[in-house]
Design a protein around this motif. Structure first.
Motif, PDB file in Angstrom:
ATOM      1  N   ASP A 175       0.811  -1.218   0.000  1.00 54.28           N
ATOM      2  CA  ASP A 175       0.000   0.000   0.000  1.00 54.28           C
ATOM      3  C   ASP A 175       0.845   1.269   0.000  1.00 54.28           C
ATOM      4  OD1 ASP A 175      -2.747  -0.913  -0.021  1.00 54.28           O
ATOM      5  OD2 ASP A 175      -2.375  -1.749   1.961  1.00 54.28           O
ATOM      6  N   TRP A 178       2.138   3.460  -7.656  1.00 50.07           N
ATOM      7  CA  TRP A 178       1.322   2.624  -8.529  1.00 50.07           C
ATOM      8  C   TRP A 178       2.214   1.775  -9.423  1.00 50.07           C
ATOM      9  CZ3 TRP A 178      -3.843   1.948  -8.277  1.00 50.07           C
ATOM     10  CH2 TRP A 178      -4.409   1.157  -9.285  1.00 50.07           C
ATOM     11  N   PRO A 231      -5.440   7.005 -10.420  1.00 49.48           N
ATOM     12  CA  PRO A 231      -5.546   5.830  -9.546  1.00 49.48           C
ATOM     13  C   PRO A 231      -6.452   6.151  -8.354  1.00 49.48           C
ATOM     14  CG  PRO A 231      -3.330   6.806  -9.458  1.00 49.48           C
ATOM     15  CD  PRO A 231      -4.213   7.752 -10.191  1.00 49.48           C
ATOM     16  N   ARG A 289      -7.999   4.326  -4.511  1.00 46.92           N
ATOM     17  CA  ARG A 289      -7.787   3.268  -3.519  1.00 46.92           C
ATOM     18  C   ARG A 289      -8.863   3.344  -2.438  1.00 46.92           C
ATOM     19  NH1 ARG A 289      -3.066   0.675  -2.212  1.00 46.92           N
ATOM     20  NH2 ARG A 289      -1.863   2.230  -3.368  1.00 46.92           N
ATOM     21  N   PRO A 343      -2.570  -4.974  -1.457  1.00 46.56           N
ATOM     22  CA  PRO A 343      -3.654  -4.386  -2.233  1.00 46.56           C
ATOM     23  C   PRO A 343      -4.151  -5.324  -3.326  1.00 46.56           C
ATOM     24  CG  PRO A 343      -1.548  -3.355  -2.787  1.00 46.56           C
ATOM     25  CD  PRO A 343      -1.308  -4.215  -1.597  1.00 46.56           C
ATOM     26  N   SER A 345      -6.378  -3.358   0.763  1.00 49.78           N
ATOM     27  CA  SER A 345      -7.055  -2.267   0.084  1.00 49.78           C
ATOM     28  C   SER A 345      -7.507  -2.741  -1.283  1.00 49.78           C
ATOM     29  CB  SER A 345      -6.134  -1.042  -0.057  1.00 49.78           C
ATOM     30  OG  SER A 345      -5.038  -1.346  -0.908  1.00 49.78           O
ATOM     31  N   ILE A 404      -7.739  -1.376  -5.233  1.00 49.83           N
ATOM     32  CA  ILE A 404      -7.195  -0.327  -6.089  1.00 49.83           C
ATOM     33  C   ILE A 404      -7.743  -0.486  -7.503  1.00 49.83           C
ATOM     34  CG2 ILE A 404      -5.086  -0.028  -4.735  1.00 49.83           C
ATOM     35  CD1 ILE A 404      -3.606  -1.755  -6.766  1.00 49.83           C
ATOM     36  N   TYR A 448      -7.654   1.951 -11.519  1.00 50.87           N
ATOM     37  CA  TYR A 448      -7.314   3.212 -12.167  1.00 50.87           C
ATOM     38  C   TYR A 448      -8.006   3.323 -13.500  1.00 50.87           C
ATOM     39  CZ  TYR A 448      -3.546   1.318 -15.250  1.00 50.87           C
ATOM     40  OH  TYR A 448      -2.814   0.649 -16.207  1.00 50.87           O
ATOM     41  N   PHE A 500     -13.833   5.029  -2.739  1.00 51.50           N
ATOM     42  CA  PHE A 500     -12.445   5.048  -3.181  1.00 51.50           C
ATOM     43  C   PHE A 500     -11.904   6.472  -3.118  1.00 51.50           C
ATOM     44  CE2 PHE A 500     -13.644   0.951  -4.520  1.00 51.50           C
ATOM     45  CZ  PHE A 500     -12.528   0.228  -4.909  1.00 51.50           C
TER      46      PHE A 500
END
Length: 288
Positions: A26, A30, A135, A137, A218, A254, A256, A258, A275
């Motif tokens: 995390d 990215w 992105p 999260r 993640p 988490s 994620i 994008y 998010f």
């Protein structure tokens, strides 16, 4: 020891996936996720192996790249090697010189973690910034709210439904039942789930695939789509909440995802599902 550029082949796919799992964090910028390989696996194991490049030294993998099409290399680097100069300079040479066989001549692009020396050096070698991506999260420490619709985990028998909704979510999509089965046969899918959301008429309206990188790491949403005939009714938020809940059940720290920053609707949907928007990222491209 010299750093060696290789194409690991089908036999090396599981090891490459394992390496990418270990690198997910995390706190990291990215980067390429094992789920990205999992989604590419829809084209089959041999095509996935042919699209992967690895850079290793003394038996240890230091960088992994995925040719997501002939002119885009998505590359990430071992956390403790992100600022290593020798590696960064070799990576630049390998992606810049067509004779190295990584990228062809002409217009090409590279995705790499922001803050790596490699990313910085590309700009010094004439690579420009491409269009921005956003992105996002969502922390999974706390339980995720109920999505408010029926959610089904798609197994092989549900592949035709999942594939049909995905095709209806993206213009020009050619996704098929066969590609679903190829994806599900890949190593990354052992820790993945395909979900389908149904409306109050029991019509399939949205789909998503979530990819875990293991407990405490993640997990990725890729892809997520809402049927074009059922948009504007909150189904994107619902399937996104279901995706986050599924990743939490898989032990992810988490969720994620994008999307192009120009896709304002997608950004809004993800934010509505809890998010948090992160700083934009940009590929580097060379047009010569």
């Amino acid at each position: 020891m010299a750093t060696v550029l290789t194409t690991p082949g089908v036999a090396g796919l599981s090891e490459t996936v394992a390496v990418l799992r270990e690198w997910q964090d995390d706190g990291a910028p990215w980067q390429l996720h094992p789920g990205d390989l999992g989604w590419f696996w829809r084209f089959g194991a041999e095509a996935t192996a042919a699209a992967i490049r690895t850079w290793s030294r003394d038996g240890r993998t230091l960088a992994v790249g995925l040719l997501d099409g002939p002119t885009l290399l998505r590359l990430t680097i071992a956390p403790d090697a992100m600022r290593e100069e020798a590696l960064a300079r070799q990576l630049v040479a390998d992606v810049t010189e067509p004779r190295r066989g990584v990228l062809p001549a002409g217009k090409v692009a590279v995705e790499a973690p922001t803050g790596t020396l490699f990313h910085d050096l590309l700009s010094q070698h004439g690579w420009d910034d491409a269009e921005p991506w956003t992105p996002l999260r969502r922390d999974l420490t706390e339980p995720v709210p109920d999505p408010g619709v029926r959610i089904e985990v798609a197994g092989p028998e549900c592949a035709p439904v999942w594939a049909a909704v995905l095709r209806a979510s993206f213009d020009g999509s050619t996704f098929t039942d066969e590609r679903w089965h190829a994806m599900a046969a890949g190593a990354p899918y052992a820790d993945a789930r395909c979900l389908v959301a149904y409306d109050d008429q029991d019509v399939a309206v949205a789909v998503v695939t979530v990819w875990s990188a293991g407990p405490g790491r993640p997990g990725l949403l890729e892809p997520m789509g809402v049927h074009r005939e059922h948009r504007g009714r909150g189904h994107g938020r619902a399937i996104t909440l279901a995706a986050a809940a599924a990743l939490r059940e898989l032990g992810a720290s988490s969720a994620i995802v994008y999307t192009p920053s120009s896709n304002v609707g997608a950004v809004t949907t993800y934010r509505s599902a809890g998010f948090r928007r992160l700083p934009e990222i940009r590929d580097r491209y060379r047009d010569q």
